[in-house]
Design a protein around this motif. Structure first.
Motif, PDB file in Angstrom:
ATOM      1  N   ASP A  48     -23.097  36.324  54.897  1.00 28.21           N
ATOM      2  CA  ASP A  48     -24.091  37.104  55.645  1.00 28.21           C
ATOM      3  C   ASP A  48     -25.176  36.249  56.289  1.00 28.21           C
ATOM      4  OD1 ASP A  48     -22.871  39.529  55.256  1.00 28.21           O
ATOM      5  OD2 ASP A  48     -24.036  40.026  53.472  1.00 28.21           O
ATOM      6  N   ILE A  49     -24.868  35.000  56.568  1.00 30.47           N
ATOM      7  CA  ILE A  49     -25.806  34.100  57.242  1.00 30.47           C
ATOM      8  C   ILE A  49     -25.525  34.153  58.737  1.00 30.47           C
ATOM      9  CG2 ILE A  49     -26.520  31.698  57.548  1.00 30.47           C
ATOM     10  CD1 ILE A  49     -25.983  31.336  54.534  1.00 30.47           C
ATOM     11  N   VAL A  50     -26.584  34.305  59.531  1.00 29.93           N
ATOM     12  CA  VAL A  50     -26.453  34.356  60.991  1.00 29.93           C
ATOM     13  C   VAL A  50     -26.145  32.941  61.482  1.00 29.93           C
ATOM     14  CG1 VAL A  50     -27.597  34.905  63.166  1.00 29.93           C
ATOM     15  CG2 VAL A  50     -28.076  36.275  61.133  1.00 29.93           C
ATOM     16  N   VAL A  51     -24.952  32.766  62.063  1.00 24.57           N
ATOM     17  CA  VAL A  51     -24.541  31.447  62.559  1.00 24.57           C
ATOM     18  C   VAL A  51     -24.623  31.353  64.080  1.00 24.57           C
ATOM     19  CG1 VAL A  51     -23.123  30.850  60.569  1.00 24.57           C
ATOM     20  CG2 VAL A  51     -22.106  32.090  62.494  1.00 24.57           C
ATOM     21  N   ALA A  52     -24.713  32.482  64.752  1.00 28.53           N
ATOM     22  CA  ALA A  52     -24.835  32.496  66.209  1.00 28.53           C
ATOM     23  C   ALA A  52     -25.551  33.769  66.637  1.00 28.53           C
ATOM     24  CB  ALA A  52     -23.466  32.416  66.870  1.00 28.53           C
ATOM     25  N   MET A  53     -26.335  33.625  67.704  1.00 28.61           N
ATOM     26  CA  MET A  53     -27.033  34.781  68.243  1.00 28.61           C
ATOM     27  C   MET A  53     -27.176  34.607  69.750  1.00 28.61           C
ATOM     28  SD  MET A  53     -30.765  36.334  67.240  1.00 28.61           S
ATOM     29  CE  MET A  53     -30.249  37.276  65.830  1.00 28.61           C
ATOM     30  N   LYS A  54     -26.977  35.692  70.470  1.00 27.07           N
ATOM     31  CA  LYS A  54     -27.189  35.702  71.917  1.00 27.07           C
ATOM     32  C   LYS A  54     -28.116  36.863  72.222  1.00 27.07           C
ATOM     33  CE  LYS A  54     -24.990  34.864  76.236  1.00 27.07           C
ATOM     34  NZ  LYS A  54     -23.894  34.117  76.761  1.00 27.07           N
ATOM     35  N   MET A  79     -29.921  31.538  57.865  1.00 28.10           N
ATOM     36  CA  MET A  79     -30.727  32.588  57.298  1.00 28.10           C
ATOM     37  C   MET A  79     -29.890  33.868  57.233  1.00 28.10           C
ATOM     38  SD  MET A  79     -34.361  34.106  58.682  1.00 28.10           S
ATOM     39  CE  MET A  79     -35.388  33.012  57.747  1.00 28.10           C
ATOM     40  N   LYS A  80     -30.005  34.560  56.123  1.00 30.37           N
ATOM     41  CA  LYS A  80     -29.281  35.822  55.984  1.00 30.37           C
ATOM     42  C   LYS A  80     -29.854  36.860  56.944  1.00 30.37           C
ATOM     43  CE  LYS A  80     -27.471  35.517  51.399  1.00 30.37           C
ATOM     44  NZ  LYS A  80     -26.737  36.390  50.536  1.00 30.37           N
ATOM     45  N   LEU A  81     -28.988  37.776  57.374  1.00 30.13           N
ATOM     46  CA  LEU A  81     -29.388  38.794  58.340  1.00 30.13           C
ATOM     47  C   LEU A  81     -30.555  39.626  57.837  1.00 30.13           C
ATOM     48  CD1 LEU A  81     -28.965  40.312  61.003  1.00 30.13           C
ATOM     49  CD2 LEU A  81     -27.283  41.722  59.811  1.00 30.13           C
ATOM     50  N   GLU A  82     -30.496  40.076  56.600  1.00 30.06           N
ATOM     51  CA  GLU A  82     -31.579  40.913  56.073  1.00 30.06           C
ATOM     52  C   GLU A  82     -32.904  40.153  56.044  1.00 30.06           C
ATOM     53  OE1 GLU A  82     -31.661  41.597  51.619  1.00 30.06           O
ATOM     54  OE2 GLU A  82     -29.640  40.763  51.813  1.00 30.06           O
ATOM     55  N   HIS A  83     -32.866  38.858  55.747  1.00 25.85           N
ATOM     56  CA  HIS A  83     -34.084  38.049  55.736  1.00 25.85           C
ATOM     57  C   HIS A  83     -34.599  37.814  57.153  1.00 25.85           C
ATOM     58  CE1 HIS A  83     -32.473  36.396  51.697  1.00 25.85           C
ATOM     59  NE2 HIS A  83     -33.180  37.491  51.507  1.00 25.85           N
ATOM     60  N   LEU A  84     -33.683  37.666  58.102  1.00 26.02           N
ATOM     61  CA  LEU A  84     -34.073  37.495  59.494  1.00 26.02           C
ATOM     62  C   LEU A  84     -34.816  38.735  60.001  1.00 26.02           C
ATOM     63  CD1 LEU A  84     -33.970  35.820  62.128  1.00 26.02           C
ATOM     64  CD2 LEU A  84     -31.774  36.922  62.603  1.00 26.02           C
ATOM     65  N   SER A 128     -32.117  43.013  73.723  1.00 26.32           N
ATOM     66  CA  SER A 128     -31.146  43.213  72.647  1.00 26.32           C
ATOM     67  C   SER A 128     -30.467  41.899  72.333  1.00 26.32           C
ATOM     68  CB  SER A 128     -30.081  44.231  73.046  1.00 26.32           C
ATOM     69  OG  SER A 128     -30.654  45.499  73.233  1.00 26.32           O
ATOM     70  N   ALA A 129     -29.906  41.809  71.145  1.00 28.60           N
ATOM     71  CA  ALA A 129     -29.213  40.590  70.738  1.00 28.60           C
ATOM     72  C   ALA A 129     -27.915  40.931  70.031  1.00 28.60           C
ATOM     73  CB  ALA A 129     -30.097  39.769  69.807  1.00 28.60           C
ATOM     74  N   SER A 130     -26.939  40.077  70.192  1.00 33.44           N
ATOM     75  CA  SER A 130     -25.727  40.174  69.390  1.00 33.44           C
ATOM     76  C   SER A 130     -25.731  38.985  68.437  1.00 33.44           C
ATOM     77  CB  SER A 130     -24.485  40.155  70.279  1.00 33.44           C
ATOM     78  OG  SER A 130     -24.432  38.982  71.045  1.00 33.44           O
ATOM     79  N   TYR A 131     -25.207  39.193  67.248  1.00 36.39           N
ATOM     80  CA  TYR A 131     -25.202  38.127  66.248  1.00 36.39           C
ATOM     81  C   TYR A 131     -23.830  38.037  65.602  1.00 36.39           C
ATOM     82  CZ  TYR A 131     -25.683  41.994  62.970  1.00 36.39           C
ATOM     83  OH  TYR A 131     -25.469  43.150  62.280  1.00 36.39           O
ATOM     84  N   LEU A 132     -23.556  36.876  65.024  1.00 32.38           N
ATOM     85  CA  LEU A 132     -22.311  36.611  64.311  1.00 32.38           C
ATOM     86  C   LEU A 132     -22.678  36.093  62.929  1.00 32.38           C
ATOM     87  CD1 LEU A 132     -19.189  36.425  64.496  1.00 32.38           C
ATOM     88  CD2 LEU A 132     -19.505  34.061  65.257  1.00 32.38           C
ATOM     89  N   LEU A 133     -22.037  36.659  61.907  1.00 35.03           N
ATOM     90  CA  LEU A 133     -22.312  36.271  60.523  1.00 35.03           C
ATOM     91  C   LEU A 133     -21.153  35.475  59.944  1.00 35.03           C
ATOM     92  CD1 LEU A 133     -23.593  39.704  59.116  1.00 35.03           C
ATOM     93  CD2 LEU A 133     -24.971  37.820  60.001  1.00 35.03           C
ATOM     94  N   GLU A 170     -15.505  43.681  59.940  1.00 35.29           N
ATOM     95  CA  GLU A 170     -14.061  43.660  59.839  1.00 35.29           C
ATOM     96  C   GLU A 170     -13.651  42.429  59.051  1.00 35.29           C
ATOM     97  OE1 GLU A 170     -12.475  43.921  63.772  1.00 35.29           O
ATOM     98  OE2 GLU A 170     -13.472  45.811  64.192  1.00 35.29           O
ATOM     99  N   GLU A 171     -12.379  42.339  58.727  1.00 38.09           N
ATOM    100  CA  GLU A 171     -11.899  41.217  57.927  1.00 38.09           C
ATOM    101  C   GLU A 171     -12.145  39.873  58.593  1.00 38.09           C
ATOM    102  OE1 GLU A 171      -7.891  41.604  56.538  1.00 38.09           O
ATOM    103  OE2 GLU A 171      -8.176  43.717  56.078  1.00 38.09           O
ATOM    104  N   GLU A 172     -11.863  39.771  59.886  1.00 43.59           N
ATOM    105  CA  GLU A 172     -11.952  38.495  60.574  1.00 43.59           C
ATOM    106  C   GLU A 172     -13.309  38.241  61.214  1.00 43.59           C
ATOM    107  OE1 GLU A 172      -8.754  37.983  63.320  1.00 43.59           O
ATOM    108  OE2 GLU A 172      -7.277  38.674  61.876  1.00 43.59           O
ATOM    109  N   GLU A 173     -14.045  39.293  61.499  1.00 44.54           N
ATOM    110  CA  GLU A 173     -15.296  39.110  62.221  1.00 44.54           C
ATOM    111  C   GLU A 173     -16.376  40.026  61.675  1.00 44.54           C
ATOM    112  OE1 GLU A 173     -16.311  40.150  66.638  1.00 44.54           O
ATOM    113  OE2 GLU A 173     -15.281  38.229  66.541  1.00 44.54           O
ATOM    114  N   ARG A 174     -17.550  39.454  61.524  1.00 44.90           N
ATOM    115  CA  ARG A 174     -18.701  40.223  61.074  1.00 44.90           C
ATOM    116  C   ARG A 174     -19.827  39.962  62.069  1.00 44.90           C
ATOM    117  NH1 ARG A 174     -19.950  38.264  55.769  1.00 44.90           N
ATOM    118  NH2 ARG A 174     -21.021  40.189  55.350  1.00 44.90           N
ATOM    119  N   ALA A 175     -20.170  40.988  62.806  1.00 45.44           N
ATOM    120  CA  ALA A 175     -21.144  40.844  63.881  1.00 45.44           C
ATOM    121  C   ALA A 175     -21.909  42.147  64.051  1.00 45.44           C
ATOM    122  CB  ALA A 175     -20.429  40.468  65.180  1.00 45.44           C
ATOM    123  N   GLY A 176     -22.821  42.142  65.008  1.00 41.69           N
ATOM    124  CA  GLY A 176     -23.570  43.354  65.277  1.00 41.69           C
ATOM    125  C   GLY A 176     -24.578  43.164  66.379  1.00 41.69           C
TER     126      GLY A 176
END
Length: 145
Positions: free
Chosen positions: A49-55, A1-6, A40-45, A25-31
């Motif tokens: 822009d699809i969320v592939v991991a979340m903690k 699922m895309k981040l904006e849709h999530l 709180s949660a951290s996510y990896l795109l 950044e070029e190699e990593e897209r997270a937030g």
């Protein structure tokens, strides 16, 4: 699922979720997503822009406005924690509530066996729950086949 849709889906499910920080950044897209006081949660795109991991990190003890721990406040916070975990699984994995509840049960959330850390793989995702430095941590990762 895309981040904006999530983020939109959280709002539809009455879960306050705000984008707190976004690293692109070029190699990593997270937030970081901020849900509520102590959650709180951290996510990896991926590249699309699809969320592939979340903690998600949960502080399980939340005092009221006066700094006191009350039973009512703790029950409300616990319900919020379970709801966020459940809805995150349902949204990111596209599974029904019944399957999400089964995963939560296998992770030991309801029988208190999660303390040492448990994980389960279901369909295309891996779920883990553990306690890290006094915080409850739930993570989900997309499994690449």
């Amino acid at each position: 699922m895309k981040l904006e849709h999530l983020l939109q889906a959280y709002k539809v499910n009455n879960i306050n979720a705000n984008l707190k920080e976004n690293i692109n950044e070029e190699e990593e897209r997270a937030g970081v997503i901020n849900f509520a006081n102590g959650i709180s949660a951290s996510y990896l795109l991926d590249d699309e822009d699809i969320v592939v991991a979340m903690k998600i990190f949960f502080n399980c003890l939340v005092p009221d406005e006066n700094g006191k721990l009350t039973v009512t406040n703790q029950v409300e916070h616990t319900i919020k924690i379970i709801t966020i975990i459940q809805k995150t699984m349902m949204l990111l994995s596209n599974i029904p509530q019944k399957e999400a509840n089964m995963i939560l049960e296998h992770l030991g959330l309801f029988d208190n066996t999660f303390r040492s850390g448990k994980q389960i793989k279901h369909l295309e995702h891996e779920y883990r729950i553990e306690v890290v430095d006094g915080l409850l941590c739930f993570s989900t990762n997309e499994i690449n086949n």
